[in-house]
Structures are given as structure tokens and as C-alpha cells.
Design an enzyme around this catalytic site. Sequence first.
Site, PDB file in Angstrom:
ATOM      1  N   CYS A 101       0.835  -1.197   0.000  1.00 27.38           N
ATOM      2  CA  CYS A 101       0.000   0.000   0.000  1.00 27.38           C
ATOM      3  C   CYS A 101       0.873   1.252   0.000  1.00 27.38           C
ATOM      4  O   CYS A 101       1.705   1.429   0.896  1.00 27.38           O
ATOM      5  CB  CYS A 101      -0.905   0.001   1.233  1.00 27.38           C
ATOM      6  SG  CYS A 101      -1.877   1.513   1.424  1.00 27.38           S
ATOM      7  N   CYS A 103       0.175   3.389   3.464  1.00 29.24           N
ATOM      8  CA  CYS A 103       0.627   2.997   4.802  1.00 29.24           C
ATOM      9  C   CYS A 103       1.658   1.882   4.810  1.00 29.24           C
ATOM     10  O   CYS A 103       2.211   1.569   5.873  1.00 29.24           O
ATOM     11  CB  CYS A 103      -0.569   2.592   5.664  1.00 29.24           C
ATOM     12  SG  CYS A 103      -1.243   0.948   5.245  1.00 29.24           S
ATOM     13  N   CYS A 132      -6.496  -1.819   0.779  1.00 30.77           N
ATOM     14  CA  CYS A 132      -5.564  -2.068   1.872  1.00 30.77           C
ATOM     15  C   CYS A 132      -6.371  -2.296   3.155  1.00 30.77           C
ATOM     16  O   CYS A 132      -7.061  -1.378   3.608  1.00 30.77           O
ATOM     17  CB  CYS A 132      -4.600  -0.896   2.052  1.00 30.77           C
ATOM     18  SG  CYS A 132      -3.525  -1.068   3.498  1.00 30.77           S
ATOM     19  N   CYS A 152      -5.319   0.389   6.224  1.00 28.84           N
ATOM     20  CA  CYS A 152      -5.691   1.805   6.321  1.00 28.84           C
ATOM     21  C   CYS A 152      -6.983   2.144   5.579  1.00 28.84           C
ATOM     22  O   CYS A 152      -7.459   3.277   5.650  1.00 28.84           O
ATOM     23  CB  CYS A 152      -4.554   2.684   5.814  1.00 28.84           C
ATOM     24  SG  CYS A 152      -4.274   2.594   4.025  1.00 28.84           S
ATOM     25  N   ASP A 190      21.148   0.192 -15.118  1.00 31.79           N
ATOM     26  CA  ASP A 190      20.865  -0.943 -14.244  1.00 31.79           C
ATOM     27  C   ASP A 190      20.020  -1.958 -15.015  1.00 31.79           C
ATOM     28  O   ASP A 190      18.889  -1.674 -15.381  1.00 31.79           O
ATOM     29  CB  ASP A 190      20.111  -0.445 -12.999  1.00 31.79           C
ATOM     30  CG  ASP A 190      19.613  -1.559 -12.102  1.00 31.79           C
ATOM     31  OD1 ASP A 190      19.979  -2.732 -12.340  1.00 31.79           O
ATOM     32  OD2 ASP A 190      18.857  -1.260 -11.156  1.00 31.79           O
TER      33      ASP A 190
END
Length: 420
Positions: free
Chosen positions: A207, A210, A223, A226, A344
Site C-alpha cells: 500500500c 501505509c 488495503c 488503512c 541498471d
Amino acid sequence: MSAHPDSAAPSGSLNARAKLAVTAGKAAAAVSRAAGRGSGSVIGGRVALKLDPDLLRQVSAGLDVVLVSATNGKTTTTRLIAEALKAAGPVVSNALGANMPAGITSALADSGEARFGVIEVDEKYLNMVARDTNPKAIALLNLSRDQLDRSSETRMLAEKWREGLAGTEAVVIANADDPLVTWAASSCKKVIWVAAGQAYKEDAWSCPSCGGVMQRPDEEWFCPSCGFRRPQPHWALQGEFVVDPQGQPWPIRLQLPGRANLSNATSTAAVVSVFGVHPQIALQRMESVQAVAGRYESVLVNGREVRLLLAKNPAGWLETFSLIDPAPAPVVLSVNALSADGTDTSWLWDVDYERLVGHPVFVMGQRKLDLAVRLEVAGVQFQVIDSIQQAVAMAPQGRIEAIANYTAFQQLRRDVATPN
């Protein structure tokens, strides 16, 4: 929300410094083109902004601006929006994908009598460009892993969007199926939610609000820690139809392939509705788009059909694999790791190359050995080659699907001599 036909800023409205900057930028671009270094839009924009750092604000002042940002699909969606908005008036756009401030400034400096500016924006620069262009609409399509060495982790980028766009007066058109995009757009005052789908979910299990573990029953997400959850969409993609806010379905008949482009068309219909373009008209205009900066284009190489496909990151590769002909269609993979690609290459291990089992695969590009190791682990049979012509000579019958990341794709286009 609509502009008026006389809203485009005449060139005479620029101050003396801005006019000098535009002239110098165009001269620099012309020299670059003459030297065979591409369109010159980036170097032209850099020169112009050096002379007048406020130039982007000035050249966009008379336009109704639409900004488009995402990890994947922003070039194609920008093209679709530009085509659809032509139903309402002349459009200027950075059609070749120069999506940082210099390239955007170059594009808008050539706006002429345009009424709309449809601008693709690199995710990292969205807040800056939004500040300088005062957009009427901002389309946020998706966020996933891409170029971690320059763009930062996805939640950090979503947080930058959330903070930077919090005060915008623009109408934000956001993908309700992407939790990161939803969280970023939730700080905005005016949001149109689009159920555009999300095939790649590996960056969206945590999430963003949170840090809790996201639950994903069916097409929903939420979620439990929260309460952050998917908003109710205003527009939706259902099969091959765009469903508008009144529940009316409109058929999508694109020449561009794949579900990702159906999603792009849905977001496009929502964006142009802000400017009064009816979805039926918008979708009809999108039908004319056959290829975007070489993407999806089929070319002949030594008498063999080769289709050019761009895939820059795990989410993009996932969508691209859904487009290729079934095995045993031959596939060419090309990967570079130059600055424009991101240096990368750890993302190779997040791509489901196991999907290529059964295909004759040919590997090329600057990082072909990195890719070869990844394919070896995936159990994919492959051959390392040096050129697309070599692949054509060795490949069995069937259309050859050539998939490449950013600079490798540009090199591939040059190698097969496709027009810009």
C-alpha cells in the site's frame, strides 16, 4: 473547460529575449539535423532554455495543454490524444517522444496556430512541466519499475507526483486500477477515474499510503490496514469497448495491437471529453493511427517481414509478449544499457522470459550476454547474434518479432532503414 479558437498565442506575443531564444534554438536544431544527429529538438530546446529559462512558460501560455505521463504507453497515448483532439482544433505535440523540458520547449515553440498542446512528459519532470505549462488536463496512466538509477523507486515517484500536483487546477485523468497512480492523484481537486486495467502488478502489492499488504479480489484492490481502496471509475474498458460515465459502450477499432492500446484508447476518450470531444468521434479518429515512432511497424528485411516492438521494463515486456505470434514464430531480443535506457539491467530478472519457450530466439544488443544468462536460467533456447540481418538469415519461416528496449529499438530502426 474548452478553449476558444482564438486562444493560441501569436508568435508576436513573445518578448524579445524569448524570440531570440526560439531563433537560436531552431538554428541549433537545424545544425544538428544537417549533421545527421537526429531531429535536433533536444539540443534546440537546451540552447533556447539556456538563453531564456522561462521560455517553456511563454510558449505554452496561449495553448490548452494536456500532459501525459506514465512508465509505459505515454508516447502512444499522446499520439492518440493528439489525433482525437484534432476534431476540436489544431494540435501541436512532441510526437517523437522528446519528453523532457528541452524537447517539450522545442515542440511548443513551433506551435503556430495550434489551439491544443498535447505533451508527453517524462515521469521525473512532470511536476516541473505542470508548473510551467498550466495544463488544462493531466493524464496519469501507470507507474512501475523503470530505470531505477535515474527515476527512483516507484513509491517515491508516486509521492513526488502526489505532492507536486496537489494544488493543480488541471483535470487529472487517472488509472483507478493502479494503486500508485490512484494514491498520487488522490491529492488533486478534480479527478476523472478510468478503469484502464493493470496487467503487471508486481510493483503494487504494498500500500503506498501505509505500507500494508494490498488485497486484490477480482478487479478490485484495497488495503485492509488503512482502508485505501480503488475508487469508483467514471470511464472503463470492457472487452473492446469504452464505457462512458453514462454507461454507454463505444466500440474500439484500433489498428494498434494489444490490450495495452485498448487501455490507452480508453484513457484518451476520457481526456478528450474534458474538451468536449464525443467518445464516438474520438475513437473514430484513433482508428487512423497505424504506428507510433516506429512501434508496431512491420518492415521487410531481405524479403522477410520483421515487426518492431518496443519493451523497456518488466511491465512493457509483459504486454509485448502478449502480442507476438504463437510458437514457433521466431523472436529477436535486443537490449542496451546506455544512459537513455538506464544502466541498471537487474530488471531482466523480473521479466517472464519463460513465455518464450518453444520460440526460436535470437539475442543481440550491447547487453546480449546479460540477456543470454537470463534466458539460460529461463530454459529458453537461443542463439547470440550481431545484427538483425543475421537473424533474418538464420530464422525459420514466419514473421519475425523483434523486441528491443529504448536505444536498442532506435538502433534497430536505423538498421532496417525505417523512416522517422
